[in-house]
Motif scaffolding. Structure first.
Motif, PDB file in Angstrom:
ATOM      1  N   ASP A 170      17.571 -56.118  -6.716  1.00  0.00           N
ATOM      2  CA  ASP A 170      18.393 -56.224  -7.819  1.00  0.00           C
ATOM      3  C   ASP A 170      18.106 -57.817  -8.573  1.00  0.00           C
ATOM      4  N   GLY A 171      17.064 -58.282  -8.457  1.00  0.00           N
ATOM      5  CA  GLY A 171      16.661 -59.496  -8.875  1.00  0.00           C
ATOM      6  C   GLY A 171      17.244 -60.797  -8.158  1.00  0.00           C
ATOM      7  N   ALA A 172      17.714 -60.313  -7.010  1.00  0.00           N
ATOM      8  CA  ALA A 172      18.455 -61.454  -6.056  1.00  0.00           C
ATOM      9  C   ALA A 172      17.636 -61.585  -4.913  1.00  0.00           C
ATOM     10  N   ARG A 173      17.528 -62.662  -4.086  1.00  0.00           N
ATOM     11  CA  ARG A 173      16.867 -62.786  -2.743  1.00  0.00           C
ATOM     12  C   ARG A 173      18.303 -63.113  -1.614  1.00  0.00           C
ATOM     13  N   PRO A 227      29.054 -61.998  -4.371  1.00  0.00           N
ATOM     14  CA  PRO A 227      28.462 -62.987  -5.467  1.00  0.00           C
ATOM     15  C   PRO A 227      27.331 -63.610  -5.149  1.00  0.00           C
ATOM     16  N   VAL A 228      26.440 -63.574  -6.182  1.00  0.00           N
ATOM     17  CA  VAL A 228      25.261 -64.091  -6.172  1.00  0.00           C
ATOM     18  C   VAL A 228      25.220 -65.495  -6.498  1.00  0.00           C
ATOM     19  N   LEU A 229      24.786 -66.462  -5.875  1.00  0.00           N
ATOM     20  CA  LEU A 229      24.561 -67.846  -6.286  1.00  0.00           C
ATOM     21  C   LEU A 229      23.491 -67.963  -7.280  1.00  0.00           C
ATOM     22  N   GLN A 230      23.645 -68.625  -8.399  1.00  0.00           N
ATOM     23  CA  GLN A 230      22.767 -68.793  -9.437  1.00  0.00           C
ATOM     24  C   GLN A 230      22.545 -70.229  -9.633  1.00  0.00           C
ATOM     25  N   TYR A 286      16.957 -71.142   8.643  1.00  0.00           N
ATOM     26  CA  TYR A 286      17.174 -70.228   7.710  1.00  0.00           C
ATOM     27  C   TYR A 286      15.920 -69.885   6.826  1.00  0.00           C
ATOM     28  N   PHE A 287      15.940 -68.883   6.413  1.00  0.00           N
ATOM     29  CA  PHE A 287      15.050 -68.231   5.616  1.00  0.00           C
ATOM     30  C   PHE A 287      15.299 -67.454   4.250  1.00  0.00           C
ATOM     31  N   LEU A 288      14.410 -67.452   3.337  1.00  0.00           N
ATOM     32  CA  LEU A 288      14.390 -66.758   2.095  1.00  0.00           C
ATOM     33  C   LEU A 288      13.761 -65.753   2.177  1.00  0.00           C
ATOM     34  N   ASP A 289      14.258 -64.372   1.937  1.00  0.00           N
ATOM     35  CA  ASP A 289      13.440 -63.164   1.727  1.00  0.00           C
ATOM     36  C   ASP A 289      12.863 -63.138   0.575  1.00  0.00           C
ATOM     37  N   GLU A 290      11.323 -62.934   0.397  1.00  0.00           N
ATOM     38  CA  GLU A 290      10.676 -63.214  -0.689  1.00  0.00           C
ATOM     39  C   GLU A 290      10.795 -61.794  -1.514  1.00  0.00           C
ATOM     40  N   ASN A 291      11.248 -60.662  -0.909  1.00  0.00           N
ATOM     41  CA  ASN A 291      11.310 -59.398  -1.429  1.00  0.00           C
ATOM     42  C   ASN A 291      13.023 -59.409  -2.377  1.00  0.00           C
ATOM     43  N   THR A 292      12.737 -59.033  -3.413  1.00  0.00           N
ATOM     44  CA  THR A 292      14.259 -59.127  -4.363  1.00  0.00           C
ATOM     45  C   THR A 292      14.848 -57.722  -4.315  1.00  0.00           C
ATOM     46  N   VAL A 313      18.533 -71.560  -3.707  1.00  0.00           N
ATOM     47  CA  VAL A 313      18.938 -71.453  -5.292  1.00  0.00           C
ATOM     48  C   VAL A 313      17.846 -72.450  -5.988  1.00  0.00           C
ATOM     49  N   LEU A 314      17.286 -73.545  -5.444  1.00  0.00           N
ATOM     50  CA  LEU A 314      16.278 -74.286  -5.816  1.00  0.00           C
ATOM     51  C   LEU A 314      15.013 -73.802  -5.985  1.00  0.00           C
ATOM     52  N   LEU A 315      14.697 -72.724  -5.124  1.00  0.00           N
ATOM     53  CA  LEU A 315      13.564 -71.948  -5.111  1.00  0.00           C
ATOM     54  C   LEU A 315      13.624 -70.671  -5.810  1.00  0.00           C
ATOM     55  N   HIS A 316      14.620 -69.828  -6.080  1.00  0.00           N
ATOM     56  CA  HIS A 316      14.963 -68.875  -6.698  1.00  0.00           C
ATOM     57  C   HIS A 316      16.282 -68.709  -7.587  1.00  0.00           C
ATOM     58  N   ASP A 317      16.208 -68.431  -8.381  1.00  0.00           N
ATOM     59  CA  ASP A 317      17.518 -68.573  -9.349  1.00  0.00           C
ATOM     60  C   ASP A 317      18.585 -67.548  -9.000  1.00  0.00           C
ATOM     61  N   ARG A 318      18.547 -66.631  -8.145  1.00  0.00           N
ATOM     62  CA  ARG A 318      19.608 -65.843  -7.651  1.00  0.00           C
ATOM     63  C   ARG A 318      19.367 -65.593  -6.159  1.00  0.00           C
TER      64      ARG A 318
END
Length: 77
Positions: A12-15, A72-75, A4-10, A48-53
């Motif tokens: 609406d403030g979420a990744r 729903p965005v996990l925060q 799994y990967f996290l997109d660095e582009n946001t 969510v440990l790396l980005h808040d949303r």
């Protein structure tokens, strides 16, 4: 288990979290490797440990496993 990967582009403030092989997975320079997980929920907990949303990609993550993005965005709490 899938990578799994996290997109660095946001968006609406979420990744967005993507599984390896997703058609919407960003290029190598715009993603963060989260690790190998047996479920997208585990990857979201790491993200969510790396980005808040964060939220799961609707293309590569089963809609049975998580709500459709941008649902729903996990925060972080």
């Amino acid at each position: 288990m899938a990578s799994y990967f996290l997109d660095e582009n946001t968006k609406d403030g979420a990744r967005e979290v993507h599984a390896d092989g997703c058609c919407r997975l960003p290029d190598f320079y715009h993603r963060i490797y989260l690790g190998e997980y047996s479920s997208v929920q585990q990857a979201l907990r790491k993200a969510v440990l790396l980005h808040d949303r964060v939220y799961a990609c609707s293309d590569c993550c089963s809609e049975k496993a998580v709500p459709q993005s941008p649902g729903p965005v996990l925060q972080a709490s």
